[in-house]
Design an enzyme around this catalytic site. Sequence first.
Site, PDB file in Angstrom:
ATOM      1  N   ASP A  20       2.745 -90.690 -50.840  1.00  0.00           N
ATOM      2  CA  ASP A  20       3.638 -89.632 -51.313  1.00  0.00           C
ATOM      3  C   ASP A  20       2.906 -88.642 -52.222  1.00  0.00           C
ATOM      4  O   ASP A  20       2.062 -89.040 -53.023  1.00  0.00           O
ATOM      5  CB  ASP A  20       4.805 -90.269 -52.076  1.00  0.00           C
ATOM      6  CG  ASP A  20       5.916 -89.287 -52.357  1.00  0.00           C
ATOM      7  OD1 ASP A  20       6.053 -88.302 -51.601  1.00  0.00           O
ATOM      8  OD2 ASP A  20       6.657 -89.486 -53.343  1.00  0.00           O
TER       9      ASP A  20
ATOM     10  N   ASN B  84      11.643 -87.112 -42.680  1.00  0.00           N
ATOM     11  CA  ASN B  84      10.720 -85.974 -42.587  1.00  0.00           C
ATOM     12  C   ASN B  84      11.081 -85.012 -41.459  1.00  0.00           C
ATOM     13  O   ASN B  84      10.640 -83.856 -41.466  1.00  0.00           O
ATOM     14  CB  ASN B  84       9.283 -86.460 -42.396  1.00  0.00           C
ATOM     15  CG  ASN B  84       8.710 -87.137 -43.623  1.00  0.00           C
ATOM     16  OD1 ASN B  84       7.822 -87.976 -43.517  1.00  0.00           O
ATOM     17  ND2 ASN B  84       9.218 -86.790 -44.802  1.00  0.00           N
TER      18      ASN B  84
END
EC number: 2.5.1.89
Length: 258
Positions: free
Chosen positions: A37, A85
């Site tokens: 991340d 995503n």
Amino acid sequence: MGISGKLGDIASKVYEDVLMEEVKKYPRPRHVGIITDGNRRYARIVGIPENEGHVKGKNKVEEVLDWCMELDIKIVTFYAFSTENFKRSPEEVDFLFHLINDAFISLLKDERVYKNKINVKVIGNVSMLPEYLRETIKITEETTKNFSNYHMNLAIGYGGREEILDAIKRIARDAIAGKINVDEIDESKFRNYLYDGNLPDPDLILRTSGEERISNFLLWQSAYSELYFSDVYWPEFSKLDFLRAIYSYQRRQRRFGR
């Protein structure tokens, strides 16, 4: 870089070497799951395009794979592209898919894969991915399917809730078809319906960027995983940061709910 900066680098390298030797004295996790991340936030902070942040994140995956092999960590699973995503802009999603595709092509040409016998596998709903990427994944998995020294898994088009839901649907279909008896389903049989029923539970789940949650990653498999959260963004995650995570894991007493 000034003298103080150089001295700081030297001190950091010495600390890294010392910590490496300390970590090697104790059992390491067999399976590490990593939530990669912080690519976009890193790019904004250093003033580069977000896509360049993603490229640096891809390169970091290759570095961390080397660190895992150096410590003889047999299995590493990278959370590369989640089902969430898909909600990003079409332009960013398209860029990421091409970047991931390029990464697989690089792996197919990488002598480390063949020298170290690295099995490469994707977990996730690959039907959601573009055809060219599915084909590259298929070639990569087929090429490395007989390798077993190390295992590199990439969670792409992956969501933990979706994985569990898909497993339940498959069980229901098999039950309706008379292939299984629902009353005989236990944890071990349920595992066989996950994306990869042979994937051992992660001993350690590591997340970068300072966020302290697992974000739908390996929900079934992580019931007793140790968690470690690093404040640094994925592209700047260093070998020293990685060693700190492993060292923290080694200091813990795992109880597995007992």
